[in-house]
Design an enzyme around this catalytic site. Structure first.
Site, PDB file in Angstrom:
ATOM      1  N   ARG A 280       0.892  -1.163   0.000  1.00 44.94           N
ATOM      2  CA  ARG A 280       0.000   0.000   0.000  1.00 44.94           C
ATOM      3  C   ARG A 280       0.925   1.206   0.000  1.00 44.94           C
ATOM      4  NH1 ARG A 280      -0.676   4.801   3.222  1.00 44.94           N
ATOM      5  NH2 ARG A 280      -2.875   5.292   3.449  1.00 44.94           N
ATOM      6  N   ASP A 282       1.856   4.969   0.220  1.00 43.44           N
ATOM      7  CA  ASP A 282       1.336   6.170   0.868  1.00 43.44           C
ATOM      8  C   ASP A 282       1.471   7.398  -0.037  1.00 43.44           C
ATOM      9  OD1 ASP A 282       0.428   7.314   3.455  1.00 43.44           O
ATOM     10  OD2 ASP A 282       2.326   8.410   3.378  1.00 43.44           O
ATOM     11  N   GLU A 310      -2.438   5.447  -2.235  1.00 44.62           N
ATOM     12  CA  GLU A 310      -3.389   6.284  -1.500  1.00 44.62           C
ATOM     13  C   GLU A 310      -3.385   7.680  -2.107  1.00 44.62           C
ATOM     14  OE1 GLU A 310      -3.813   9.155   2.199  1.00 44.62           O
ATOM     15  OE2 GLU A 310      -1.951   8.609   1.220  1.00 44.62           O
ATOM     16  N   HIS A 380      -7.502   4.426   9.082  1.00 39.92           N
ATOM     17  CA  HIS A 380      -6.797   5.120  10.162  1.00 39.92           C
ATOM     18  C   HIS A 380      -6.786   6.631  10.001  1.00 39.92           C
ATOM     19  CE1 HIS A 380      -4.120   4.857   6.835  1.00 39.92           C
ATOM     20  NE2 HIS A 380      -3.164   5.532   7.451  1.00 39.92           N
ATOM     21  N   ASP A 381      -7.344   7.147   8.915  1.00 41.01           N
ATOM     22  CA  ASP A 381      -7.356   8.594   8.718  1.00 41.01           C
ATOM     23  C   ASP A 381      -8.739   9.228   8.868  1.00 41.01           C
ATOM     24  OD1 ASP A 381      -4.600   8.752   8.249  1.00 41.01           O
ATOM     25  OD2 ASP A 381      -4.851   8.286   6.122  1.00 41.01           O
TER      26      ASP A 381
HETATM   27  C1  NOJ Z   1      -1.548   9.199   4.433  1.00 44.62           C
HETATM   28  C2  NOJ Z   1      -1.634   8.277   5.574  1.00 44.62           C
HETATM   29  O1  NOJ Z   1      -2.723   7.440   5.457  1.00 44.62           O
HETATM   30  C3  NOJ Z   1      -1.656   9.137   6.807  1.00 44.62           C
HETATM   31  O2  NOJ Z   1      -1.960   8.430   7.944  1.00 44.62           O
HETATM   32  C4  NOJ Z   1      -0.324   9.765   6.896  1.00 44.62           C
HETATM   33  O3  NOJ Z   1      -0.311  10.685   7.943  1.00 44.62           O
HETATM   34  C5  NOJ Z   1       0.034  10.521   5.642  1.00 44.62           C
HETATM   35  N1  NOJ Z   1      -0.281   9.812   4.452  1.00 44.62           N
HETATM   36  C6  NOJ Z   1       1.499  10.855   5.636  1.00 44.62           C
HETATM   37  O4  NOJ Z   1       2.262   9.699   5.688  1.00 44.62           O
HETATM   38  C1  NOJ Z   2       0.295  12.512  12.778  1.00 45.13           C
HETATM   39  C2  NOJ Z   2      -0.436  11.442  12.081  1.00 45.13           C
HETATM   40  O1  NOJ Z   2      -0.904  10.534  13.009  1.00 45.13           O
HETATM   41  C3  NOJ Z   2       0.425  10.733  11.091  1.00 45.13           C
HETATM   42  O2  NOJ Z   2      -0.368   9.825  10.360  1.00 45.13           O
HETATM   43  C4  NOJ Z   2       1.054  11.720  10.177  1.00 45.13           C
HETATM   44  O3  NOJ Z   2       2.000  11.096   9.365  1.00 45.13           O
HETATM   45  C5  NOJ Z   2       1.703  12.869  10.926  1.00 45.13           C
HETATM   46  N1  NOJ Z   2       0.800  13.434  11.848  1.00 45.13           N
HETATM   47  C6  NOJ Z   2       2.198  13.921   9.975  1.00 45.13           C
HETATM   48  O4  NOJ Z   2       3.107  14.746  10.630  1.00 45.13           O
END
Ligand code: NOJ
Ligand code: NOJ
Length: 736
Positions: A280, A282, A310, A380-381
């Site tokens: 996956r 990112d 993503e 998770h987002d």
């Molecule tokens: C997308 C990811 O799903 C997210 O969780 C992350 O913070 C950002 N990309 C940066 O890696």
């Molecule tokens: C926190 C988030 O949990 C993570 O997914 C992301 O990569 C960072 N913030 C970005 O700084």
């Protein structure tokens, strides 16, 4: 076997699945292989690894895990000090989950019982060791703050723990997908070198650069992507800003740099060599398209594994860049349009079933390969699907997820209706491992259905009956059919006039009425009138030995001649037929009724149509626009200086290889950029072109003339030429 198969077959499926879960083996095509053969096969190939396809996911259900938040199988690898919170109060510290924990749960049979067949885990690489106090940043329990892509995150485990995880997974017929984030390392502040670890990147322990000490341009230094609604600035709308500026404060890697290019390609190969089955990727909106296509080409040359990116889309957002990426980058994408719509329909109640159906129809038109998109209902987002909703709505969303087109990904804990708001609260510790919730049951029953009815993984979708609250849709692949009914409303609905492709017979609900479903009777293509209860869902399934060959998918999504690809679908028959790429037959390396592997024939590169002809002469549907590439691809930055344009005119590139449009200006590469890594009237773009090839090219200016007609101004003089490097990035600069 057709007429008597329906009901009796269903019984057989159930007993087989039961047997399968007892012996830890999942039947492939239950109606075409006798039970005994399965049993012998299992005895012979204990770990049955050879049954696991790394490219064909048409029968798989993915389960997404935040490694730190699943299960702590090895207390000895938990971080000490400020990075770790044993009490699980600080949501931005490590909580202890690790690979050993996931392996323990695999070995306990949890996933076999749940029925999912692939685990998507957090990025496994070493992350920074800092807990960043400022701006609520925290510690990298999520895995997205890489520091050394060639080492493991020690708080998830050692390399041997990782290997054990892969082995445990494979011995239970589970695939392992890793998250991988080559877009960036960790957060940094230009004005404060003590912030975090200043974005440092290491190559197996050797420092390559820090953000404030970067003589070799390992990173981009173009500031952060700005979104300031008050000033009406939104750089997320600019692909150039997204690609070459920092996402948040994350140090943006310069993939066009030769060291970075080689490093990231070597690193992913190391992980592939540990036996992973998928990636996956990112933040694909934030890396150059051309470099990513070269990354896919590099993976394919090493060992192809299914890869999905993503490219995040907000609610209601349509983005032509997202569609183009899914159709042309050589990898698949997470399906945000699906996720957002399901959310609106089932959780927020802000959309109805017509909206759901419209999304299914429009995505089927926009995406060339809608069956290989990875669908999800939360992740998770976002806040979790059960947050502020009721369990039955989660159940309905799960039914929609697991029976719609695309490869479904279930977020860990959804089977226990875990709740939690946006990041980080949607990333709680896995609540429990009980196996008796309705959601658990739905996932297990529908994962089994996806295995034995190709209509789910390889079929097309047809709306059959709809109102605001009720959606009845049919999936079909060859003669295999699944009919799905969901009533999200609070009242019973009388369903009359429902048509189906299923043959005459009685069909019981695959969900065994756990969502108040009912049986149906079919006569001459019509379903008897019935009442679909308030809040109910039901799934009816018909499978047979299809004599109508149907291609559902071809994977990987791009390949060079000679490379092996898998064609999944149904009705190919058991004896070997022929597969055509354009008009050329391919060499068949294996053939079964629902999957064929072939070597892409030596044809000229470009998009070709693929079709299957069975041994008995039946011809399949045409699978359109399969991407045959010229050879291995590398990323070259094309620069043209002094190309002045008038308002609305843009610079594109066209040349003599398919990757440059084969001189067809409709397929030219661009529009080129001119704001960040180069400045107007100089233009640049990173393009994937065939390695080691002498190419000819020219730049063109494309504008709009009278009556909206496209105008094309060609660069004058002879074609420009360039010899593309092998195995590394390149740059070519010319004057307009
Ligand atoms: C997308 C990811 O799903 C997210 O969780 C992350 O913070 C950002 N990309 C940066 O890696
Ligand atoms: C926190 C988030 O949990 C993570 O997914 C992301 O990569 C960072 N913030 C970005 O700084």
């Amino acid at each position: 076997m057709n007429s008597k198969s329906k009901v009796s077959f269903k019984k057989r499926t159930i007993s087989l699945c039961l047997l399968a879960s007892l012996i830890g083996f999942t039947p492939i095509k239950t109606n075409s292989i006798p039970i005994l053969q399965h049993v012998t096969a299992v005895k012979g190939v204990q770990a049955s690894e050879r049954n696991i396809s790394k490219v064909d996911y048409s029968k798989d259900v993915i389960y997404q895990i935040i490694t730190d938040r699943f299960y702590d199988g090895d207390k000895s690898n938990n971080p000490s000090g400020n990075l770790y919170d044993a009490n699980k109060n600080d949501w931005k510290k490590y909580w202890g989950g690790d690979w050993k924990g996931i392996a323990d749960k695999i070995n306990s049979g949890y996933f076999s019982k749940l029925g999912v067949t692939a685990l998507w885990i957090s990025q496994p690489v070493e992350n920074i060791d800092a807990y960043i106090q400022q701006d609520g940043e925290g510690a990298p329990y999520h895995g997205y703050w890489a520091k050394d892509y060639k080492k493991t995150n020690p708080y998830f485990g050692s390399l041997s723990d990782f290997k054990n995880l892969v082995q445990a997974a494979h011995s239970h017929n589970l695939k392992i997908i890793i998250d991988f984030a080559p877009n960036h390392t960790s957060p940094a502040r230009v004005e404060n070198t003590g912030f975090g670890e200043n974005g440092a990147l290491y190559d197996n322990g050797k420092l390559l650069a820090k953000y404030n000490n970067d003589p070799d341009n390992i990173f981009h230094h173009n500031g952060s992507i700005i979104q300031d609604d008050k000033k009406n600035i939104n750089e997320y709308k600019s692909l150039e800003c997204c690609t070459y500026k920092n996402l948040f404060d994350l140090c943006d890697l310069n993939q066009q740099n030769k060291t970075v290019d080689k490093y990231l390609k070597d690193a992913i190969n190391l992980w592939i060599d540990q036996g992973i089955d998928g990636i996956r990727l990112d933040a694909v909106k934030h890396m150059a398209f051309g470099w990513q296509k070269s990354f896919m080409s590099s993976i394919n040359a090493h060992k192809p594994v299914f890869t999905f990116g993503e490219w995040s889309l907000d609610n209601g957002n349509y983005d032509a860049g997202n569609t183009n990426f899914a159709n042309n980058s050589g990898m698949s994408l997470l399906d945000f349009r699906f996720a957002r719509t399901v959310d609106n329909v089932f959780r927020y109640n802000s959309a109805n079933m017509y909206d759901f159906n419209n999304m299914i129809a429009s995505t089927a038109k926009d995406y060339e390969d809608v069956n290989s998109l990875v669908t999800f209902i939360d992740c998770h987002d976002f806040n979790r699907i059960s947050t502020g909703s009721n369990n039955n709505r989660t159940n309905q969303a799960l039914v929609a997820l697991l029976t719609s087109r695309g490869i479904p990904a279930v977020y860990y804990g959804t089977e226990h209706y875990m709740t939690g708001d946006n990041d980080p609260y949607c990333r709680g510790m896995m609540s429990n491992f009980s196996t008796n919730t309705t959601a658990f049951n739905i996932i297990s029953k529908l994962s089994a259905l996806r295995k034995n009815n190709t209509a789910i993984g390889s079929g097309t979708t047809k709306e059959r009956w709809i109102n605001n609250d009720v959606y009845i849709y049919e999936r079909q692949c060859g003669n295999n059919v699944a009919l799905v009914a969901i009533n999200k409303g609070n009242t019973d609905v009388n369903v009359s006039g429902l048509l189906t492709a299923m043959p005459n017979g009685n069909y019981s609900d695959v969900l065994q009425n756990i969502m108040s479903g009912n049986s149906i009777t079919v006569r001459n293509g019509s379903v008897n009138n019935f009442t679909l209860r308030a809040g109910a869902s039901a799934v009816w399934s018909y499978t047979t030995n299809s004599n109508s060959p149907t291609i559902g998918n071809v994977q990987q999504q791009m390949a060079k001649p000679g490379q092996e690809v898998t064609i999944s679908g149904d009705g190919f028959g058991t004896s070997k037929g022929t597969v055509y790429f354009g008009n050329t037959a391919a060499t068949v390396t294996s053939w079964s009724d629902d999957a064929i592997t072939v070597k892409v024939p030596s044809i000229s590169a470009g998009k070709v149509n693929v079709k299957v002809k069975t041994a008995s002469g039946a011809v399949s549907n045409v699978y359109k626009n399969y991407d045959v590439i010229s050879g291995d691809l590398v990323s070259v930055r094309f620069v043209v200086n002094n190309a002045s344009t008038y308002y609305g005119q843009n610079v594109y590139l066209v040349g003599d290889v398919p990757e440059l449009g084969s001189w067809n200006t409709d397929k030219a590469i661009g529009p080129f950029f001119n704001q960040i890594e180069g400045h107007y009237p100089n233009w640049y773009y990173d393009v994937a072109v065939p390695a080691g090839t002498k190419i000819e090219f020219k730049f063109i200016k494309v504008g709009t003339g009278s009556y909206g007609k496209k105008t094309i101004d060609w660069q004058s003089g002879d074609n420009r030429t360039y010899i593309v490097p092998y195995n590394t990035t390149g740059q070519v600069t010319v004057n307009w």
